[in-house]
Write an enzyme that holds these catalytic residues in place. Structure first.
Site, mmCIF file in Angstrom:
data_model
loop_
_atom_site.group_PDB
_atom_site.id
_atom_site.type_symbol
_atom_site.label_atom_id
_atom_site.label_comp_id
_atom_site.label_asym_id
_atom_site.label_seq_id
_atom_site.Cartn_x
_atom_site.Cartn_y
_atom_site.Cartn_z
ATOM 1 N N LYS A 1 0.856 -1.196 0.000
ATOM 2 C CA LYS A 1 0.000 0.000 0.000
ATOM 3 C C LYS A 1 0.886 1.237 0.000
ATOM 4 O O LYS A 1 2.026 1.197 0.488
ATOM 5 C CB LYS A 1 -0.903 0.024 1.236
ATOM 6 C CG LYS A 1 -2.222 0.753 1.008
ATOM 7 C CD LYS A 1 -3.168 -0.069 0.147
ATOM 8 C CE LYS A 1 -4.520 0.590 0.003
ATOM 9 N NZ LYS A 1 -5.462 -0.256 -0.763
ATOM 10 N N VAL B 1 -21.944 5.746 -0.649
ATOM 11 C CA VAL B 1 -22.326 5.411 -2.026
ATOM 12 C C VAL B 1 -21.418 6.121 -3.025
ATOM 13 O O VAL B 1 -21.858 6.822 -3.930
ATOM 14 C CB VAL B 1 -23.814 5.715 -2.315
ATOM 15 C CG1 VAL B 1 -24.695 4.650 -1.727
ATOM 16 C CG2 VAL B 1 -24.215 7.098 -1.806
ATOM 17 N N GLY B 2 -20.099 5.921 -2.805
ATOM 18 C CA GLY B 2 -19.137 6.300 -3.828
ATOM 19 C C GLY B 2 -19.301 5.319 -4.977
ATOM 20 O O GLY B 2 -20.346 4.705 -5.150
ATOM 21 N N TYR C 1 -22.336 2.739 -5.127
ATOM 22 C CA TYR C 1 -23.265 3.066 -6.213
ATOM 23 C C TYR C 1 -23.607 1.815 -7.020
ATOM 24 O O TYR C 1 -24.783 1.520 -7.274
ATOM 25 C CB TYR C 1 -22.616 4.118 -7.102
ATOM 26 C CG TYR C 1 -23.404 4.547 -8.324
ATOM 27 C CD1 TYR C 1 -24.369 5.530 -8.242
ATOM 28 C CD2 TYR C 1 -23.130 3.973 -9.571
ATOM 29 C CE1 TYR C 1 -25.076 5.937 -9.369
ATOM 30 C CE2 TYR C 1 -23.828 4.368 -10.696
ATOM 31 C CZ TYR C 1 -24.793 5.354 -10.600
ATOM 32 O OH TYR C 1 -25.496 5.741 -11.710
#
Length: 370
Positions: A96, A197-198, A202
């Protein structure tokens, strides 16, 4: 302009000996700090394990309180990527990266190119990809300085946006967990709350609405809520109220650490399955809290592995049909984890981690001729 690059030495970890999050995550192969005065770049890369292949993980652009918090994020997220790749059966390890954001700072072409130069110096041990606040377009800029980048647009020879496949993997995990909990994997009529709800949330909402689930959504961004209400029949709920609403399934799909000693007692659901990384603020404590409350938790690194499955096709090109098939296999893996957890009365997080580690250890033993 002077460029500084150094591996963070062991004394930094010893400074965190009283921090359970850091102390529990020793064992990373490499942690590197990089900065460039000209562009303002300050980045940390964590390479957790490369037994199965090069470390793959997204690049997060976030405004941390200090470097300590940035390092904490890198360590937690890179370890989670190792587990995710292993349990999904992929031939890559976990890594990461974070770029520490300052107020008003933007990801300019110069900064991204400099970041790419740094990634190239790692010699392919870490492959960078999109993550929170970074996009496929940012990867195009990074690719001007390094070969070790995935998550590129299809037009640039990449696999495209992984969000839809991530959502599909979460959907498969939801169905498997429903099968284990309710006796059937049909989600029709189930009350499901999506926190965030990115892009992933979504697409997940659309999959659930298509199956005629009763979907509640929450997000701090009004534009995201408007976007999903225009395409789906969902009910908007205040973000602070969603986790306590009576639900069959609660789906954390925003930032991590939202399942903690304060929020878990508030949950009013049978199942937690979501797309966010590092949902448990404390891996040991919070997994046990969920178990004690009788809430079935599908580990995040298993549920959200669809995005990684999609992205690594750029390393081993596969057809979209094969990507979908591999993602659907998360259903079976999820059932296996849940069955083992039920038989042993142990947290699912522990079981999934042990399964991931066992695969890595078997490869290490084979390499050593054991």
């Amino acid at each position: 302009m002077k460029i500084i690059e150094q591996t963070i030495s062991n004394y930094i970890f010893s400074n965190y000996s009283n921090d359970s999050i850091h102390f529990s995550q020793k064992g990373h192969e490499q942690v590197v700090y990089f900065q460039d005065e000209a562009t303002g770049l300050q980045a940390i890369v964590g390479i957790h394990d490369t037994t199965l292949g090069p470390a793959v993980g997204g690049l997060r652009f976030f405004e941390y309180q200090d470097e300590r918090d940035a390092l904490k994020d890198v360590l937690r997220l890179s370890r989670g990527m190792t587990y995710k790749a292993s349990i999904a059966g992929l031939n890559c390890g976990g890594g990461k990266a974070v770029i520490m954001k300052k107020k008003g700072m933007k990801l300019t072409e110069a900064l991204l190119r400099k970041y790419g130069t740094f990634i190239e110096r790692l010699g392919g041990h870490y492959i960078t990809a999109p993550d929170y606040n970074t996009t496929m377009e940012h990867m195009v800029e990074i690719a001007k300085s390094t070969r070790h980048v995935i998550g590129l647009p299809v037009a640039s020879g990449g696999s495209g946006d992984p969000s839809e496949n991530t959502a599909y993997g979460v959907y498969m995990a939801m169905k498997a967990t429903a099968k284990k909990t309710f006796g059937r994997d049909c989600l029709t009529g189930k009350k499901i709350g999506i926190a965030g709800v990115g892009k992933v949330g979504y697409f997940l909402a659309q999959l659930l609405c298509k199956e005629e689930a009763i979907v509640y959504v929450a997000d701090i961004c009004a534009k995201r809520l408007q976007a999903i209400t225009e395409v789906c029949k969902v009910e908007v709920v205040a973000a602070e109220r969603l986790c306590s609403r009576p639900l069959d399934i609660y789906a954390p799909c925003a930032l991590g650490a939202t399942l903690n000693s304060a929020t878990i007692p508030m949950l009013n659901c049978a199942i937690v399955v979501g797309a966010a990384n590092n949902q448990l603020a404390d891996q040991d404590r919070d997994g046990k809290l969920l178990l004690k409350r009788g809430i079935i938790y599908t580990p995040d690194f298993l549920a959200n592995a669809g995005g990684l499955i999609n992205a690594v096709t750029e390393l081993e090109p596969r057809s979209k049909d094969l990507v979908k098939k591999r993602t659907e296999q998360l259903y079976t893996i999820c059932l296996d984890v849940l069955d083992k957890a039920a038989k042993t009365a142990r947290p699912t997080q522990e079981i999934a981690q042990e399964m991931a580690i066992a695969r890595i250890q078997s490869i290490k033993n084979a390499q050593l001729g054991q």
